[in-house]
Design an enzyme around this catalytic site. Structure first.
Site, PDB file in Angstrom:
ATOM      1  CB  CYS A 159      -0.993   0.046   1.140  1.00 15.39           C
ATOM      2  SG  CYS A 159      -0.565   1.082   2.510  1.00 15.39           S
ATOM      3  NE  ARG A 190       4.946   1.531  -0.070  1.00 13.87           N
ATOM      4  CZ  ARG A 190       6.038   1.140   0.577  1.00 13.87           C
ATOM      5  NH1 ARG A 190       7.220   1.462   0.114  1.00 13.87           N
ATOM      6  NH2 ARG A 190       5.949   0.444   1.681  1.00 13.87           N
ATOM      7  CD1 TRP A 226      -1.111  -5.844  -3.314  1.00 21.06           C
ATOM      8  CD2 TRP A 226      -1.391  -6.726  -1.279  1.00 21.06           C
ATOM      9  NE1 TRP A 226      -0.924  -7.205  -3.411  1.00 21.06           N
ATOM     10  CE2 TRP A 226      -1.088  -7.767  -2.190  1.00 21.06           C
ATOM     11  CE3 TRP A 226      -1.624  -7.046   0.051  1.00 21.06           C
ATOM     12  CZ2 TRP A 226      -0.999  -9.107  -1.787  1.00 21.06           C
ATOM     13  CZ3 TRP A 226      -1.528  -8.380   0.446  1.00 21.06           C
ATOM     14  CH2 TRP A 226      -1.212  -9.392  -0.468  1.00 21.06           C
ATOM     15  CG  ASN A 285       1.314  -0.667   4.913  1.00 25.04           C
ATOM     16  OD1 ASN A 285       2.466  -0.373   4.674  1.00 25.04           O
ATOM     17  ND2 ASN A 285       0.809  -1.828   4.569  1.00 25.04           N
ATOM     18  N   GLY A 286      -1.071  -2.551   6.895  1.00 24.43           N
ATOM     19  CA  GLY A 286      -0.865  -3.624   7.864  1.00 24.43           C
ATOM     20  C   GLY A 286      -2.140  -4.406   8.102  1.00 24.43           C
ATOM     21  CD  GLU A 346      15.421 -13.411  -9.822  1.00 26.99           C
ATOM     22  OE1 GLU A 346      14.839 -13.926  -8.849  1.00 26.99           O
ATOM     23  OE2 GLU A 346      15.260 -12.233 -10.160  1.00 26.99           O
ATOM     24  CE  LYS A 379      12.363 -11.276 -11.731  1.00 25.79           C
ATOM     25  NZ  LYS A 379      12.836 -10.924 -10.520  1.00 25.79           N
ATOM     26  CD  GLU A 415       8.302 -11.605  -9.527  1.00 25.44           C
ATOM     27  OE1 GLU A 415       8.155 -11.223  -8.366  1.00 25.44           O
ATOM     28  OE2 GLU A 415       9.343 -11.380 -10.171  1.00 25.44           O
ATOM     29  CG  HIS A 464      14.804 -37.488  -7.877  1.00 21.72           C
ATOM     30  ND1 HIS A 464      14.996 -38.751  -7.378  1.00 21.72           N
ATOM     31  CD2 HIS A 464      16.036 -37.020  -8.190  1.00 21.72           C
ATOM     32  CE1 HIS A 464      16.290 -39.034  -7.371  1.00 21.72           C
ATOM     33  NE2 HIS A 464      16.948 -37.996  -7.865  1.00 21.72           N
ATOM     34  CE  LYS A 470      10.762  -2.983  -6.133  1.00 15.93           C
ATOM     35  NZ  LYS A 470      11.323  -3.935  -7.076  1.00 15.93           N
TER      36      LYS A 470
HETATM   37  N1  GLU Z   1      -5.529  -4.381   5.909  1.00 12.53           N
HETATM   38  C1  GLU Z   1      -5.806  -3.221   5.112  1.00 12.53           C
HETATM   39  C2  GLU Z   1      -6.674  -3.534   3.913  1.00 12.53           C
HETATM   40  O1  GLU Z   1      -6.932  -4.675   3.601  1.00 12.53           O
HETATM   41  C3  GLU Z   1      -4.545  -2.518   4.678  1.00 12.53           C
HETATM   42  C4  GLU Z   1      -3.878  -3.216   3.542  1.00 12.53           C
HETATM   43  C5  GLU Z   1      -2.683  -2.443   3.023  1.00 12.53           C
HETATM   44  O2  GLU Z   1      -1.661  -2.452   3.715  1.00 12.53           O
HETATM   45  O3  GLU Z   1      -2.800  -1.898   1.912  1.00 12.53           O
HETATM   46  O4  GLU Z   1      -7.130  -2.627   3.283  1.00 12.53           O
END
Ligand code: GLU
Length: 587
Positions: free
Chosen positions: A2, A28, A71, A97-98, A464, A468, A471, A487, A582
Site C-alpha cells: 500500500c 506499492r 493492496w 498499512n498492515g 530466479e 521472472k 511475475e 525425481h 513492490k
Molecule cells: N488491511 C488493510 C486492507 O486490507 C490494509 C492493507 C494495506 O496495507 O494496503 O485494506
C-alpha cells in the site's frame, strides 16, 4: 504494501499534491485508491477501484489531505473497502498499512456503542475507535490509546478537521515524514516525497508523529516526547522517472551495467568488512524473500565454492521456526531491496533482542533493516519502481560475489569478474542481442508451462529465471535443480514443452547437458543460456564465460526474456503484475 501520502501546509491544492504523490507510490499497491481532504469542518472524500492511471481530482481546495493506494488484505476490492475510512462524524479520516489482527473484537464493541461500520476491511475500526476515545480525551491521546490497542504490525495516518492536524503512528510498516518550507509530507517511502523535499525523518516503530505547523514525535509506549533527527535523501527526483523508456522494468534492466561497475569499483572496503564479520562469527545466516532469497541461496554456493565457507540460508518467513540455534556469536545477513520486507524484518528484530549481530544488505537508505543493522551495505542501485526485481537482484549477487572473494583473500579477482560481467551486460543490451531475445520470446510465446534447469550456482539462477517469467509474463514456470529432474518433474515434459537450461562453463556443464538431452529425448524444446553452445539446444542465447559472475549475464537474459514474453502475450503493464506489490510489508 500500500502507498500512503499525506500533505499539510500553506498550499491550498492538497488533493492534487496527494494525487501526484499516490501516482509515485502506486507500485506499492494498486487495487483501489482514495483521497480525503479537509473542507471546512468536514472531510470531502473520493474513492475508486482500479489503478490511478491518469486520474485527476475535483476535490475542493484544502491545505490538509491524505491518500492511499491499496493492496487488500481483508475485504474485497471495492469502493467501500478502499481507504481512507471516515468516522461517524466525517471529521476524521484514516488510512492504514498492515493488519489489525484483533479488529473483529474491536468492531463488536464499537457496534454495541452505536458506531456505523460500513466496510469489511479491518482498517475501519481504527477510525471509529479513535472517534470513541476522542469523545473523552484530546485527539493525540485518543489516537495513542487506540493505536496501543491494535494487535499486529501496523502504520496509520489520520487527519482531523477539528484540530487541523495529521497524526501518523507505526509499529511495523514504514512511514517517512518530509519537511518542506511551511509544509510537511508523510509517505510510505521517499519516492513520493523527493519531488518536494530531501529533508526527511524516518518514523521509528512505536513512535507517533503529530504534524501541524510543527512536527512533534511521541514514544507510543511511554507517551514521552522524542526529538526528531532529520536525514538528507541522496536521490534526485529525475532518478525516480521512466525517462524515454517504455516501462520502468526496462529502464532498470538497462541501468545494470552502471550498478555492477559501481560495486566492482567502490565496494572492496565494505565487502572486506562483511567478510571479516562472517569470518569471526559462529554461524552466519542469510535471510531473504522472493528474488532476494534466490540471491541468498546463490550466496551459499558462492561462499562454498570461492571461500570454502559454509553459510546458512533461510527464507525470511520460515526463519521464525528455525531461529532456535541463534546465539550471541551468530551473524544474521538479511537481504532485502526495500529493507522493509516484513518476513525478513520481523526475525531480524527478534534476533537482535537476543544479542545477535546483524549485517544488512539493502537498497534503501533509512529503511527498517538499514536502521536495525550493526553493519550495512547499501546497494546504491537507485530506486527500483517496477514490482519485479532486476537491478537490485544483480546488485545483491555482485555484493555477495565480492564478499566471497574478499573472504578468500582475492578481492581483486572478484572485482575483475564483476567488471567483465558489467561489460557482458552492456553487450546484451545492444540492439542485435536484444533482437535475438525478442525473437526467442516470439517463438515461445504460446507455452503454458516452462521448466528451468540449473545445477550448482545455476540452480538459484534457474529459480530466479522462473520467478521472472511467472511475475512478469504471468506464465507458469518452475525452476529446479537438474538432478531433481528424474525425481518427478520429467513426468510433465511432453512434445514441445519448453525447458530452459542454464549451462555455465563450470563443473555442472556435463551433467546439465545430460539433463538437456533427457528432456530433448522426450520431445522438449530446449533453450540453452551460457557460454558454450551444445547440440542439445534448439534455441541458444550466449553469455561470456566469466566464472561465477556468468550468473549475472544469465540473469539479465532471463529478465529480458520475461519482459519480451510479457509484451508478446499482451500484458499491458509489466511494471505492475497482477496481485503483486513492490514492498511486502504485511504477513
Ligand atoms: N488491511 C488493510 C486492507 O486490507 C490494509 C492493507 C494495506 O496495507 O494496503 O485494506
Amino acid at each position: 504494501m500500500c502507498g500512503i501520502f499525506g500533505y499539510i501546509g500553506k498550499r491550498q491544492n492538497a488533493a492534487k499534491i496527494v494525487l501526484e504523490g499516490l501516482k509515485l507510490l502506486e507500485y506499492r499497491g494498486y487495487d483501489s485508491w482514495g483521497i480525503a481532504v479537509k473542507s471546512g469542518k468536514r472531510i470531502k472524500l473520493e474513492k475508486h477501484v482500479g489503478q490511478i492511471g491518469d486520474a485527476t481530482t475535483d476535490l475542493p481546495k484544502s491545505g490538509l489531505g491524505i491518500g492511499h493506494t491499496r493492496w487488500a488484505t481483508h475485504g474485497g476490492v471495492t469502493v467501500e473497502n478502499a481507504h481512507p475510512h471516515l468516522d461517524c462524524t466525517r471529521k476524521i479520516a484514516l488510512m492504514h498499512n498492515g493488519i489489525i489482527e484483533n479488529f473483529e473484537e474491536i468492531k463488536t464493541e464499537l457496534v454495541k456503542k452505536g458506531h456505523k461500520i460500513i466496510s469489511d476491511v479491518d482498517t475501519e475500526v481504527a477510525v471509529h475507535l479513535i472517534e470513541e476515545y476522542y469523545k473523552t480525551s484530546d485527539f493525540v491521546t485518543a489516537t495513542l490509546k487506540a493505536f496501543r490497542q491494535f494487535k499486529g504490525l501496523n502504520a496509520i495516518v489520520v487527519e482531523n478537521c477539528d484540530t487541523n492536524e495529521i497524526i501518523a503512528a507505526k509499529n511495523g510498516s514504514p512511514l517517512i515524514i518530509g519537511k518542506g518550507k511551511n509544509e510537511y509530507f508523510v509517505a510510505s517511502d521517499a519516492s513520493g516525497i523527493i519531488k518536494h523535499t530531501k529533508t526527511v525523518f524516518f518514523l521509528e516503530d512505536d513512535q507517533l508523529a503529530v504534524i501541524s505547523d510543527e512536527l512533534k514525535i511521541l514514544d507510543i509506549k511511554s507517551g514521552k516526547t522524542v526529538k526528531p533527527k532529520f536525514t538528507k535523501l541522496n536521490w534526485e527526483f529525475e532518478d525516480t522517472q521512466k525517462g524515454n523508456f517504455k516501462h520502468y522494468i526496462l529502464k532498470e534492466i538497462f541501468e545494470q551495467p552502471h550498478v555492477l561497475e559501481n560495486i566492482a569499483l567502490n565496494y572492496s572496503d565494505q565487502t572486506e568488512k562483511l567478510a571479516w564479520l562472517i569470518q569471526r562469527s559462529y554461524g552466519a545466516y542469510f535471510l531473504g524473500c522472493g528474488s532476494a532469497s534466490y540471491a541468498a541461496l546463490l550466496g551459499t554456493y558462492l561462499f562454498s565454492k570461492v571461500a570454502n565457507r559454509h553459510l546458512n540460508f533461510s527464507i525470511g518467513s520460515e526463519f521464525n521456526y528455525l531461529e532456535g540455534y541463534l546465539t550471541e556469536k551468530s551473524l544474521l545477513i538479511p537481504i532485502s531491496q526495500s529493507g522493509e520486507t516484513i518476513d525478513v524484518v520481523e526475525p531480524v528484530i527478534k534476533a537482535r533482542l537476543r544479542g545477535v549481530k546483524v549485517a544488512a544488505i539493502t537498497n534503501v537508505l533509512g529503511s527498517t533493516l538499514y536502521r536495525n543493522a550493526d553493519f550495512k551495505i547499501l546497494l546504491n542501485a537507485g530506486i527500483e519502481k517496477a514490482v519485479v526485481a532486476t537491478k537490485s537482484f544483480t546488485a545483491m549477487i555482485s555484493v555477495l560475489l565480492l564478499t566471497a572473494y574478499a573472504l578468500a583473500g582475492r578481492t581483486n579477482e572478484g572485482r575483475e569478474l564483476l567488471l567483465k560481467a558489467s561489460e557482458n551486460v552492456s553487450e546484451i543490451l545492444r540492439d542485435g542481442f536484444l533482437k535475438q531475445i525478442k525473437d526467442v520470446a516470439g517463438m515461445i510465446k504460446d507455452q503454458e508451462h516452462i521448466y528451468v534447469l540449473g545445477r550448482g550456482l545455476s540452480y538459484p539462477v534457474a529459480l530466479e529465471t522462473s520467478l521472472k517469467i511467472k511475475e512478469t509474463a504471468c506464465v507458469h514456470a518452475e525452476g529446479f535443480a537438474g538432478g531433481e529432474l528424474k525425481h518427478g518433474v520429467i513426468a510433465l515434459v511432453e512434445k514441445s514443452t519448453l525447458c530452459i537450461v542454464i549451462a555455465p562453463n563450470d563443473e555442472t556443464y556435463n551433467d546439465i547437458i545430460s539433463n538437456a538431452q533427457e528432456v530433448k529425448a522426450r520431445g522438449a524444446l530446449v533453450l540453452g543460456i551460457g557460454p558454450r553452445k551444445d547440440k542439445a539446444f534448439d534455441l541458444y542465447l550466449k553469455t561470456r564465460d566469466i566464472k561465477e559472475a556468468t550468473t549475472i549475464p544469465q540473469v539479465v537474459i532471463a529478465q529480458l526474456l520475461a519482459y519480451n514474453l510479457a509484451l508478446t502475450r499482451g500484458i499491458k503493464d509489466p511494471d505492475k503484475p497482477r496481485n503483486l506489490a513492490k514492498s511486502v510489508t504485511v504477513k
